[in-house]
Design a protein around this motif. Sequence first.
Motif, mmCIF file in Angstrom:
data_model
loop_
_atom_site.group_PDB
_atom_site.id
_atom_site.type_symbol
_atom_site.label_atom_id
_atom_site.label_comp_id
_atom_site.label_asym_id
_atom_site.label_seq_id
_atom_site.Cartn_x
_atom_site.Cartn_y
_atom_site.Cartn_z
ATOM 1 N N LEU A 14 44.143 50.699 12.406
ATOM 2 C CA LEU A 14 43.581 51.853 13.108
ATOM 3 C C LEU A 14 43.345 51.534 14.583
ATOM 4 O O LEU A 14 43.739 52.291 15.479
ATOM 5 C CB LEU A 14 42.266 52.228 12.447
ATOM 6 C CG LEU A 14 41.993 53.703 12.322
ATOM 7 C CD1 LEU A 14 42.996 54.310 11.363
ATOM 8 C CD2 LEU A 14 40.586 53.917 11.807
ATOM 9 N N LEU A 15 42.692 50.404 14.831
ATOM 10 C CA LEU A 15 42.343 50.052 16.208
ATOM 11 C C LEU A 15 43.586 49.787 17.051
ATOM 12 O O LEU A 15 43.662 50.213 18.201
ATOM 13 C CB LEU A 15 41.433 48.817 16.221
ATOM 14 C CG LEU A 15 40.012 49.079 15.739
ATOM 15 C CD1 LEU A 15 39.196 47.801 15.751
ATOM 16 C CD2 LEU A 15 39.346 50.118 16.631
ATOM 17 N N LEU A 16 44.577 49.101 16.446
ATOM 18 C CA LEU A 16 45.790 48.819 17.210
ATOM 19 C C LEU A 16 46.528 50.107 17.545
ATOM 20 O O LEU A 16 47.019 50.276 18.663
ATOM 21 C CB LEU A 16 46.702 47.868 16.430
ATOM 22 C CG LEU A 16 46.323 46.399 16.482
ATOM 23 C CD1 LEU A 16 47.213 45.574 15.572
ATOM 24 C CD2 LEU A 16 46.431 45.870 17.907
ATOM 25 N N VAL A 17 46.594 51.052 16.589
ATOM 26 C CA VAL A 17 47.272 52.326 16.871
ATOM 27 C C VAL A 17 46.554 53.068 17.994
ATOM 28 O O VAL A 17 47.181 53.531 18.957
ATOM 29 C CB VAL A 17 47.335 53.197 15.598
ATOM 30 C CG1 VAL A 17 47.743 54.614 15.966
ATOM 31 C CG2 VAL A 17 48.315 52.628 14.614
ATOM 32 N N LEU A 18 45.216 53.145 17.893
ATOM 33 C CA LEU A 18 44.468 53.874 18.920
ATOM 34 C C LEU A 18 44.634 53.211 20.286
ATOM 35 O O LEU A 18 44.871 53.873 21.295
ATOM 36 C CB LEU A 18 42.989 53.954 18.542
ATOM 37 C CG LEU A 18 42.667 54.957 17.438
ATOM 38 C CD1 LEU A 18 41.189 54.967 17.138
ATOM 39 C CD2 LEU A 18 43.113 56.348 17.849
ATOM 40 N N ALA A 19 44.521 51.877 20.310
ATOM 41 C CA ALA A 19 44.671 51.170 21.588
ATOM 42 C C ALA A 19 46.059 51.412 22.155
ATOM 43 O O ALA A 19 46.230 51.643 23.353
ATOM 44 C CB ALA A 19 44.441 49.677 21.391
ATOM 45 N N GLN A 20 47.067 51.389 21.277
ATOM 46 C CA GLN A 20 48.438 51.582 21.747
ATOM 47 C C GLN A 20 48.644 52.971 22.346
ATOM 48 O O GLN A 20 49.126 53.107 23.464
ATOM 49 C CB GLN A 20 49.413 51.368 20.576
ATOM 50 C CG GLN A 20 50.861 51.522 20.951
ATOM 51 C CD GLN A 20 51.322 50.435 21.898
ATOM 52 O OE1 GLN A 20 51.075 49.253 21.668
ATOM 53 N NE2 GLN A 20 51.948 50.813 22.985
ATOM 54 N N VAL A 21 48.245 54.022 21.596
ATOM 55 C CA VAL A 21 48.581 55.363 22.074
ATOM 56 C C VAL A 21 47.652 55.852 23.174
ATOM 57 O O VAL A 21 48.059 56.613 24.034
ATOM 58 C CB VAL A 21 48.620 56.407 20.929
ATOM 59 C CG1 VAL A 21 49.730 56.071 19.968
ATOM 60 C CG2 VAL A 21 47.318 56.523 20.216
ATOM 61 N N LEU A 22 46.397 55.423 23.145
ATOM 62 C CA LEU A 22 45.460 55.952 24.133
ATOM 63 C C LEU A 22 45.412 55.120 25.406
ATOM 64 O O LEU A 22 45.082 55.624 26.468
ATOM 65 C CB LEU A 22 44.054 56.066 23.547
ATOM 66 C CG LEU A 22 43.899 57.064 22.400
ATOM 67 C CD1 LEU A 22 42.469 57.125 21.933
ATOM 68 C CD2 LEU A 22 44.354 58.446 22.831
ATOM 69 N N VAL A 23 45.712 53.835 25.318
ATOM 70 C CA VAL A 23 45.618 52.999 26.514
ATOM 71 C C VAL A 23 46.995 52.503 26.954
ATOM 72 O O VAL A 23 47.466 52.824 28.037
ATOM 73 C CB VAL A 23 44.686 51.794 26.273
ATOM 74 C CG1 VAL A 23 44.578 50.958 27.532
ATOM 75 C CG2 VAL A 23 43.327 52.266 25.815
ATOM 76 N N PHE A 24 47.681 51.763 26.088
ATOM 77 C CA PHE A 24 48.845 51.027 26.559
ATOM 78 C C PHE A 24 50.081 51.905 26.761
ATOM 79 O O PHE A 24 50.956 51.563 27.538
ATOM 80 C CB PHE A 24 49.141 49.856 25.622
ATOM 81 C CG PHE A 24 48.074 48.814 25.678
ATOM 82 C CD1 PHE A 24 48.000 47.953 26.751
ATOM 83 C CD2 PHE A 24 47.110 48.725 24.701
ATOM 84 C CE1 PHE A 24 46.998 47.000 26.844
ATOM 85 C CE2 PHE A 24 46.109 47.779 24.770
ATOM 86 C CZ PHE A 24 46.052 46.914 25.849
ATOM 87 N N ASN A 25 50.153 53.047 26.046
ATOM 88 C CA ASN A 25 51.287 53.939 26.292
ATOM 89 C C ASN A 25 51.190 54.621 27.640
ATOM 90 O O ASN A 25 52.129 55.249 28.094
ATOM 91 C CB ASN A 25 51.356 55.010 25.206
ATOM 92 C CG ASN A 25 52.228 54.576 24.058
ATOM 93 O OD1 ASN A 25 52.798 53.495 24.095
ATOM 94 N ND2 ASN A 25 52.322 55.403 23.045
ATOM 95 N N LYS A 26 50.015 54.557 28.274
ATOM 96 C CA LYS A 26 49.830 55.276 29.531
ATOM 97 C C LYS A 26 49.799 54.354 30.736
ATOM 98 O O LYS A 26 49.554 54.807 31.838
ATOM 99 C CB LYS A 26 48.528 56.068 29.477
ATOM 100 C CG LYS A 26 48.543 57.027 28.331
ATOM 101 C CD LYS A 26 47.360 57.929 28.336
ATOM 102 C CE LYS A 26 47.559 58.953 27.244
ATOM 103 N NZ LYS A 26 46.461 59.852 27.128
ATOM 104 N N LEU A 27 49.999 53.068 30.499
ATOM 105 C CA LEU A 27 49.887 52.136 31.623
ATOM 106 C C LEU A 27 50.946 52.424 32.678
ATOM 107 O O LEU A 27 50.628 52.529 33.852
ATOM 108 C CB LEU A 27 50.061 50.708 31.121
ATOM 109 C CG LEU A 27 48.811 50.032 30.587
ATOM 110 C CD1 LEU A 27 49.095 48.565 30.338
ATOM 111 C CD2 LEU A 27 47.659 50.170 31.547
ATOM 112 N N ASN A 28 52.224 52.543 32.239
ATOM 113 C CA ASN A 28 53.340 52.776 33.155
ATOM 114 C C ASN A 28 53.272 51.867 34.374
ATOM 115 O O ASN A 28 53.479 52.290 35.493
ATOM 116 C CB ASN A 28 53.377 54.229 33.603
ATOM 117 C CG ASN A 28 53.840 55.120 32.481
ATOM 118 O OD1 ASN A 28 54.828 54.824 31.829
ATOM 119 N ND2 ASN A 28 53.113 56.180 32.233
#
Lengths: 169, 272
Positions: A14-28
């Motif tokens: 759960l935490l890895l999915v949330l971190a991925q989609v909410l934080v790391f997918n937006k780093l660009n």
Amino acid sequence: MTNNVYLINALRFLLLVLAQVLVFNKLNFMGFINPMIYILFLYWYPIKQRRGVFILISFLLGFTIDVFSDTLAFHTIACITMAYLRPAIMRFVFGVNFEFQSFKLTNTTKAQQITFLAFLIIGHHTIFFLLEIFSLDHLLLLLKKIVFTSIGSLLLCVLITSLFSAEKE
Amino acid sequence: MQQIINFILRNKTTLLYLFLLLVGMSLSIQSHSYHRARFFNSANWVSGSIYNTESNITDYFDLREENNKLVEENTKLRSLLFNDEVKEIASQELDSFTFQIIPAKIIKNSYSLRNNYITINKGSRDGLEQDMGVITSQGILGIVEHTTTKFAAVQSLLNTKSNINAKIKNTNNFGSLKWDTNRFDVVQLEDIPRMVPLNIGDTIVTGAMSSIFPENIPIGTIKKFDLTTSQSFYNIEVALFNDMTNIKQVYIIRNENAAEIRSLEEKISNDQ
């Protein structure tokens, strides 16, 4: 005790999915580098669990990330492939040691851990970007994406593993 | 028979992997064929509501900038209103216009992939349907591809499937707008014949050949142009007015005549 393993893995998922989609997918970072830290799930997942279940969970993990980022089935395919190849990679990195009952990821050297992680990441990213770009016309773009995103993912994954290495005894 | 069962048992992991690989492949092939009804996208209620919650929290960080943009747009509209002779526009019934405008907020944006989608916080219960145009105050953004009750997935201009009718401002030479995936601030305009006089810096706007967008919505300016290998058409690089990395407030355009136009076009293609 076994319950504990399930709970930890569910929470990690759960935490890895949330971190991925909410934080790391937006780093660009620099316009295109979006590190994929959810691969850590494949890295941390217990070794002695059944392989079929592991592949199924990886499917679910990749699929969840795909739905969130509208890249249907690229993450899924990359993720299950790495889950399927994981034993082979481990045998390559840790030698025959990992077949023993007493083998633990925390007992291996730092260099071995990072190599293992790097193999997972590079394999995953190669499959992911091959599928995403799906043509060899943009070979340079493909290589650029694979190399730089892999470096970014590896750096962040190493940071996160050292941050959460409390399991070490 | 025994041997077959043994074989399956021995290779069950590989078979499971191959099965899941097949599932994944078919999902991605299905999602790449245009206009197939697709359930698994970021507009479904789970990911939609998670993105919505996140957007509710992070919206506060760029409120000031958003306000400035709105004031700027208001100023522009006000000056248009005062300098034109359309005095009675404010008193007109909004429902009587051909194009209805629905405001929405972006809750998820991407621009570094090949097929980028944007998720917005309005859905079918707000009157959104497939194939409605989405614009910002600066220019066009994309087309609604899927809707759920509360959310919609918008196919961004930065998508290899995107194909929008566009023309050079103040002329009637139109072509189609596509994206070659290289840069997120540049798109390509194709099929403009070579006898058309072009200048760098010319404005590109939407054309009249579409039931999705009204005519003359700004898109971008010509950055560079050269002839294709056949020497008869131009290949034009268009620098977008929109900063695709930084957008929040969008407007959806609902064309009241769209259904009528589409049924007419269908009739023609059926007759042929």
